[in-house]
Design an enzyme around this catalytic site. Sequence first.
Site, PDB file in Angstrom:
ATOM      1  N   ASP A  62       0.859  -1.179   0.000  1.00 25.29           N
ATOM      2  CA  ASP A  62       0.000   0.000   0.000  1.00 25.29           C
ATOM      3  C   ASP A  62       0.903   1.239   0.000  1.00 25.29           C
ATOM      4  O   ASP A  62       1.758   1.363   0.889  1.00 25.29           O
ATOM      5  CB  ASP A  62      -0.868  -0.065   1.275  1.00 25.29           C
ATOM      6  N   TYR A 149     -10.928  12.970  -3.822  1.00 18.85           N
ATOM      7  CA  TYR A 149     -10.130  12.672  -5.014  1.00 18.85           C
ATOM      8  C   TYR A 149      -9.511  13.964  -5.567  1.00 18.85           C
ATOM      9  O   TYR A 149      -8.288  14.055  -5.726  1.00 18.85           O
ATOM     10  CB  TYR A 149     -11.024  12.009  -6.055  1.00 18.85           C
TER      11      TYR A 149
HETATM   12  P1  NAD Z   1      -7.550   1.835 -11.544  1.00 21.79           P
HETATM   13  O1  NAD Z   1      -8.488   1.917 -10.396  1.00 21.79           O
HETATM   14  O2  NAD Z   1      -7.781   0.772 -12.556  1.00 21.79           O
HETATM   15  O3  NAD Z   1      -6.041   1.696 -11.047  1.00 21.79           O
HETATM   16  C1  NAD Z   1      -5.575   2.209  -9.832  1.00 21.79           C
HETATM   17  C2  NAD Z   1      -4.660   1.166  -9.216  1.00 21.79           C
HETATM   18  O4  NAD Z   1      -4.133   1.660  -7.980  1.00 21.79           O
HETATM   19  C3  NAD Z   1      -5.381  -0.138  -8.888  1.00 21.79           C
HETATM   20  O5  NAD Z   1      -4.638  -1.227  -9.360  1.00 21.79           O
HETATM   21  C4  NAD Z   1      -5.472  -0.118  -7.365  1.00 21.79           C
HETATM   22  O6  NAD Z   1      -5.542  -1.414  -6.809  1.00 21.79           O
HETATM   23  C5  NAD Z   1      -4.220   0.640  -7.005  1.00 21.79           C
HETATM   24  N1  NAD Z   1      -4.272   1.281  -5.687  1.00 21.79           N
HETATM   25  C6  NAD Z   1      -5.269   2.034  -5.177  1.00 21.79           C
HETATM   26  N2  NAD Z   1      -4.940   2.462  -3.954  1.00 21.79           N
HETATM   27  C7  NAD Z   1      -3.696   1.970  -3.694  1.00 21.79           C
HETATM   28  C8  NAD Z   1      -2.815   2.060  -2.586  1.00 21.79           C
HETATM   29  N3  NAD Z   1      -3.141   2.762  -1.477  1.00 21.79           N
HETATM   30  N4  NAD Z   1      -1.617   1.429  -2.662  1.00 21.79           N
HETATM   31  C9  NAD Z   1      -1.273   0.715  -3.754  1.00 21.79           C
HETATM   32  N5  NAD Z   1      -2.081   0.583  -4.832  1.00 21.79           N
HETATM   33  C10 NAD Z   1      -3.267   1.221  -4.790  1.00 21.79           C
HETATM   34  O7  NAD Z   1      -7.547   3.265 -12.226  1.00 21.79           O
HETATM   35  P2  NAD Z   1      -6.824   3.792 -13.542  1.00 21.79           P
HETATM   36  O8  NAD Z   1      -7.883   4.285 -14.435  1.00 21.79           O
HETATM   37  O9  NAD Z   1      -5.859   2.819 -14.028  1.00 21.79           O
HETATM   38  O10 NAD Z   1      -6.069   5.074 -12.968  1.00 21.79           O
HETATM   39  C11 NAD Z   1      -4.677   5.078 -12.724  1.00 21.79           C
HETATM   40  C12 NAD Z   1      -4.261   6.465 -12.272  1.00 21.79           C
HETATM   41  O11 NAD Z   1      -4.568   7.408 -13.291  1.00 21.79           O
HETATM   42  C13 NAD Z   1      -4.969   6.939 -11.012  1.00 21.79           C
HETATM   43  O12 NAD Z   1      -4.046   7.639 -10.204  1.00 21.79           O
HETATM   44  C14 NAD Z   1      -6.022   7.877 -11.518  1.00 21.79           C
HETATM   45  O13 NAD Z   1      -6.337   8.876 -10.594  1.00 21.79           O
HETATM   46  C15 NAD Z   1      -5.349   8.449 -12.760  1.00 21.79           C
HETATM   47  N6  NAD Z   1      -6.349   8.910 -13.749  1.00 21.79           N
HETATM   48  C16 NAD Z   1      -7.054   8.019 -14.513  1.00 21.79           C
HETATM   49  C17 NAD Z   1      -7.992   8.501 -15.413  1.00 21.79           C
HETATM   50  C18 NAD Z   1      -8.792   7.582 -16.302  1.00 21.79           C
HETATM   51  O14 NAD Z   1      -9.616   8.050 -17.080  1.00 21.79           O
HETATM   52  N7  NAD Z   1      -8.583   6.280 -16.275  1.00 21.79           N
HETATM   53  C19 NAD Z   1      -8.232   9.883 -15.517  1.00 21.79           C
HETATM   54  C20 NAD Z   1      -7.524  10.747 -14.698  1.00 21.79           C
HETATM   55  C21 NAD Z   1      -6.568  10.258 -13.824  1.00 21.79           C
END
Ligand code: NAD
Length: 320
Positions: A62, A149
């Site tokens: 984490d 967030y």
């Molecule tokens: P996702 O939820 O699929 O991936 C996030 C990952 O982080 C997951 O594998 C989760 O298990 C892990 N995680 C969460 N909390 C954690 C912790 N405390 N310690 C370790 N691992 C942890 O989401 P995503 O779409 O792949 O997003 C990835 C990143 O990109 C995020 O930071 C998100 O804010 C950012 N983001 C994504 C989008 C989008 O459209 N997909 C848009 C803006 C920003």
Amino acid sequence: MSYHLRKSILVTGGAGFLGSRLCELLLEQDHDVICLDNFFTGTRSNIIHLMDNPHFELMRHDVTFPVYIEVNEIYNLACPASPIHYQLDPVQTTKTSVHGAINMLGLAKRTRAKILQASTSEVYGDPKVHPQTEDYWGHVNPIGVRSCYDEGKRCAETLFFDYWRQHQLRIKVARIFNTYGPRMHPNDGRVVSNFIIQALKGEDITIYGDGSQSRSFCYIDELVDGFIRFMNTDDKVTGPINLGNPVEFTIKELAEKVVAMIGSKSKLVYKPLPHDDPTQRQPDITEAKAKLGWEPVITLEEGLKKTIPYFDNFLKNGSP
Ligand code: NAD
Ligand code: UDP
Ligand code: UDP
């Protein structure tokens, strides 16, 4: 690639939607990849095909707790990204963004690694400037249901720039706009996955509000290519840089497109709009074009054609 160019790269959130694709691409580029994830929203199935690769290492951890390893680069993606998931435990969401950023910046400081932050268009809140340019400070509710967030990510940006000013860290801050594609979590309630699954099942398509709110959707491969280009820029390039597809659609247009492409009998139904739902969102990508030579070319229709079969397979076989 010769041995001395092989880098050791940490991807936090590497078992998630964007992270798992990033791990794949970095391995294809002959790097050693450490995927760190607590599996809150990420899954083993997203990375199972990488487990036999001797250059891939999985750490269940984490990011809110310190981690001591040796790395050359860090992509900090760990954070639930969909409103349903980040609102499940909002205190943990803020901790993940803020404590996670502090720990990863501490790690970057000790190892002198370059570090990229997956920030978000949510730092603009419900924007009053359209399209959004990086110099816009945003219009964000600090005490609403999305604040854990939005404000968590804003504070993480502050930390990145303070470590840059105070400790001369090599930082890269990417502000990601809505991204879609295979491996989106089927139950995380994001609009593209919801609409595709509903259309494939012939269920009602749930439009929140009147569907006039807009989003700009980027296909995952192009977004992740933007990350890697950004990481490889000169140290002077810190961002923030918007990464997203600037072609904007209303949510109703997206619903109609998905239904038509699938040839579904689903009907559009209208549900209440969630609190603080941004009314419009479109990235200005002038910076990304100039600094990264990056510009998305995959249209929404082309991207949906690559994404629909993933969910079709998921519904039929229970796994990708
Ligand atoms: P996702 O939820 O699929 O991936 C996030 C990952 O982080 C997951 O594998 C989760 O298990 C892990 N995680 C969460 N909390 C954690 C912790 N405390 N310690 C370790 N691992 C942890 O989401 P995503 O779409 O792949 O997003 C990835 C990143 O990109 C995020 O930071 C998100 O804010 C950012 N983001 C994504 C989008 C989008 O459209 N997909 C848009 C803006 C920003
Ligand atoms: N940290 C870490 N890995 C490291 C170095 C630091 O997880 O390799 C964490 C550490 O727990 C610390 C945080 O990063 O709380 C911030 O580190 P920094 O050196 O900036 O601060 P300090 O240790 O002086 O509080
Ligand atoms: N949305 C919708 N129906 C759904 C899921 C989402 O109309 O089943 C809307 C949501 O209210 C928002 C937009 O689609 O206006 C994008 O939502 P998403 O959760 O994908 O991303 P974000 O709000 O974080 O941009």
